[in-house]
Design a protein around this motif. Structure first.
Motif, PDB file in Angstrom:
ATOM      1  N   MET A   1      53.805  -3.774  11.754  1.00 21.33           N
ATOM      2  CA  MET A   1      53.737  -4.218  10.510  1.00 21.33           C
ATOM      3  C   MET A   1      53.078  -5.677  10.239  1.00 21.33           C
ATOM      4  O   MET A   1      52.300  -5.965   9.529  1.00 21.33           O
ATOM      5  N   LYS A   2      53.435  -6.395  11.306  1.00 22.28           N
ATOM      6  CA  LYS A   2      53.038  -7.696  11.374  1.00 22.28           C
ATOM      7  C   LYS A   2      51.674  -7.796  11.496  1.00 22.28           C
ATOM      8  O   LYS A   2      50.922  -8.847  11.190  1.00 22.28           O
ATOM      9  N   GLN A   3      50.929  -6.718  12.012  1.00 24.22           N
ATOM     10  CA  GLN A   3      49.565  -6.797  12.279  1.00 24.22           C
ATOM     11  C   GLN A   3      48.812  -6.010  11.331  1.00 24.22           C
ATOM     12  O   GLN A   3      47.915  -5.531  11.315  1.00 24.22           O
ATOM     13  N   ASP A   4      49.510  -5.514   9.977  1.00 24.33           N
ATOM     14  CA  ASP A   4      48.866  -4.777   8.948  1.00 24.33           C
ATOM     15  C   ASP A   4      48.641  -3.342   9.485  1.00 24.33           C
ATOM     16  O   ASP A   4      47.796  -2.878   9.076  1.00 24.33           O
ATOM     17  N   ARG A   5      49.429  -2.894  10.597  1.00 21.17           N
ATOM     18  CA  ARG A   5      49.396  -1.480  10.979  1.00 21.17           C
ATOM     19  C   ARG A   5      50.799  -0.789  10.492  1.00 21.17           C
ATOM     20  O   ARG A   5      51.646  -0.855  11.092  1.00 21.17           O
ATOM     21  N   LEU A   6      50.641   0.016   9.499  1.00 22.88           N
ATOM     22  CA  LEU A   6      51.705   0.812   9.125  1.00 22.88           C
ATOM     23  C   LEU A   6      51.663   2.145   9.264  1.00 22.88           C
ATOM     24  O   LEU A   6      52.746   2.702   9.385  1.00 22.88           O
ATOM     25  N   GLY A   7      50.774   2.603  10.231  1.00 18.40           N
ATOM     26  CA  GLY A   7      50.702   3.815  10.598  1.00 18.40           C
ATOM     27  C   GLY A   7      51.845   4.399  11.595  1.00 18.40           C
ATOM     28  O   GLY A   7      52.495   5.418  11.188  1.00 18.40           O
ATOM     29  N   PRO A   8      52.375   3.393  12.369  1.00 19.44           N
ATOM     30  CA  PRO A   8      53.414   4.152  13.253  1.00 19.44           C
ATOM     31  C   PRO A   8      54.690   4.033  12.369  1.00 19.44           C
ATOM     32  O   PRO A   8      55.436   5.001  12.639  1.00 19.44           O
ATOM     33  N   LEU A   9      55.141   3.401  11.430  1.00 19.14           N
ATOM     34  CA  LEU A   9      56.282   3.424  10.841  1.00 19.14           C
ATOM     35  C   LEU A   9      55.896   4.550   9.979  1.00 19.14           C
ATOM     36  O   LEU A   9      56.985   5.198   9.639  1.00 19.14           O
TER      37      LEU A   9
ATOM     38  N   MET B   1      49.301  13.848   7.031  1.00 17.47           N
ATOM     39  CA  MET B   1      50.110  13.390   6.149  1.00 17.47           C
ATOM     40  C   MET B   1      50.195  11.791   6.374  1.00 17.47           C
ATOM     41  O   MET B   1      50.064  10.856   5.526  1.00 17.47           O
ATOM     42  N   THR B   2      50.297  11.460   7.790  1.00 18.16           N
ATOM     43  CA  THR B   2      50.598  10.091   8.316  1.00 18.16           C
ATOM     44  C   THR B   2      49.147   9.365   7.936  1.00 18.16           C
ATOM     45  O   THR B   2      49.428   8.196   7.470  1.00 18.16           O
ATOM     46  N   ALA B   3      47.904   9.961   8.243  1.00 21.35           N
ATOM     47  CA  ALA B   3      46.767   9.306   8.097  1.00 21.35           C
ATOM     48  C   ALA B   3      46.445   9.065   6.673  1.00 21.35           C
ATOM     49  O   ALA B   3      45.994   7.976   6.245  1.00 21.35           O
ATOM     50  N   LEU B   4      46.872  10.002   5.546  1.00 17.18           N
ATOM     51  CA  LEU B   4      46.762   9.989   4.320  1.00 17.18           C
ATOM     52  C   LEU B   4      47.562   8.983   3.843  1.00 17.18           C
ATOM     53  O   LEU B   4      47.049   7.673   3.290  1.00 17.18           O
ATOM     54  N   ALA B   5      48.696   8.759   4.058  1.00 11.97           N
ATOM     55  CA  ALA B   5      49.943   7.630   3.492  1.00 11.97           C
ATOM     56  C   ALA B   5      49.291   6.363   4.235  1.00 11.97           C
ATOM     57  O   ALA B   5      49.460   5.040   3.428  1.00 11.97           O
ATOM     58  N   THR B   6      48.888   6.420   5.238  1.00 16.56           N
ATOM     59  CA  THR B   6      48.430   5.023   6.173  1.00 16.56           C
ATOM     60  C   THR B   6      47.314   4.405   5.308  1.00 16.56           C
ATOM     61  O   THR B   6      47.286   3.146   5.035  1.00 16.56           O
ATOM     62  N   ASN B   7      46.322   5.616   5.363  1.00 18.51           N
ATOM     63  CA  ASN B   7      44.997   4.851   4.490  1.00 18.51           C
ATOM     64  C   ASN B   7      45.364   4.386   3.060  1.00 18.51           C
ATOM     65  O   ASN B   7      44.900   3.338   2.836  1.00 18.51           O
ATOM     66  N   LEU B   8      46.292   4.784   2.345  1.00 16.73           N
ATOM     67  CA  LEU B   8      46.689   4.360   1.234  1.00 16.73           C
ATOM     68  C   LEU B   8      47.307   3.232   1.124  1.00 16.73           C
ATOM     69  O   LEU B   8      47.133   2.248   0.126  1.00 16.73           O
ATOM     70  N   THR B   9      48.269   3.071   1.972  1.00 20.35           N
ATOM     71  CA  THR B   9      49.182   1.794   2.045  1.00 20.35           C
ATOM     72  C   THR B   9      48.366   0.543   2.762  1.00 20.35           C
ATOM     73  O   THR B   9      48.987  -0.469   2.684  1.00 20.35           O
ATOM     74  N   GLU B  10      47.636   0.842   3.772  1.00 26.17           N
ATOM     75  CA  GLU B  10      47.242  -0.352   4.464  1.00 26.17           C
ATOM     76  C   GLU B  10      46.426  -1.459   3.595  1.00 26.17           C
ATOM     77  O   GLU B  10      46.304  -2.254   4.182  1.00 26.17           O
ATOM     78  N   GLN B  11      45.947  -0.654   2.492  1.00 35.03           N
ATOM     79  CA  GLN B  11      45.139  -1.672   1.413  1.00 35.03           C
ATOM     80  C   GLN B  11      46.190  -2.599   0.842  1.00 35.03           C
ATOM     81  O   GLN B  11      45.998  -3.689   0.285  1.00 35.03           O
ATOM     82  N   LEU B  12      47.693  -2.298   1.226  1.00 31.02           N
ATOM     83  CA  LEU B  12      48.730  -3.237   0.359  1.00 31.02           C
ATOM     84  C   LEU B  12      49.197  -4.185   1.540  1.00 31.02           C
ATOM     85  O   LEU B  12      50.273  -4.581   1.300  1.00 31.02           O
ATOM     86  N   GLY B  13      48.656  -4.342   2.478  1.00 25.96           N
ATOM     87  CA  GLY B  13      49.296  -5.662   3.444  1.00 25.96           C
ATOM     88  C   GLY B  13      49.115  -6.809   3.455  1.00 25.96           C
ATOM     89  O   GLY B  13      49.175  -7.254   1.928  1.00 25.96           O
ATOM     90  N   ARG B  14      48.958  -7.503   4.353  1.00 30.28           N
ATOM     91  CA  ARG B  14      49.023  -8.990   4.122  1.00 30.28           C
ATOM     92  C   ARG B  14      48.006  -9.500   3.216  1.00 30.28           C
ATOM     93  O   ARG B  14      48.167 -10.586   2.479  1.00 30.28           O
TER      94      ARG B  14
END
Length: 133
Positions: free
Chosen positions: A1-9, A110-123
């Protein structure tokens, strides 16, 4: 998360929910908004604990601002919480829909879909929101 990578979470969330199907059937089988809200609060807490202190986030987001201002820090923390609630709400909604549809799609999709949508909302989004203050 600290690196704007939400995929693993996000992957961990989908795997956990899939593994504990009996618990998450409750999420999709009822309109229990309390359970839904509890999951969002839990995800916000996890996100908050994983991120840098709010002072660091403010300094990184707006380098020219005094990050020691108590009012600014309180408002920045509110913004961060809104952002985490938005992200968590989206992930939980996708999870609920995935369960209601019988979990037909594989977890990596599903992980890729959710990650693509949420990574735009990072730092970077946090920094843009700080500029609104």
């Amino acid at each position: 998360m600290k690196q704007d990578r939400l995929g693993p979470l996000i992957k961990d969330i989908f795997v956990y929910c899939d593994t504990h199907e009996h618990l998450f059937t409750l999420l999709t089988g009822t309109n229990d908004s309390t359970l839904y809200a509890d999951i969002i609060v839990m995800l916000r807490r996890i996100c908050t604990e994983a991120m840098a202190p709010i002072e660091t986030m403010v300094k990184e987001g707006v380098p020219d601002v005094d990050a020691s201002s108590a009012l600014l820090l309180r408002r920045a923390e509110d913004l961060r919480n809104y952002q985490f609630d938005y992200i968590a709400g989206g992930v939980v909604s996708i999870l609920r829909d995935w369960f209601q549809r019988g979990r037909q799609e594989p977890i990596p999709l599903m992980t890729a879909l959710a990650t693509n949508l949420t990574e735009q909302l990072g730092r970077q989004a946090f920094a843009r929101n700080l500029a609104l203050l």
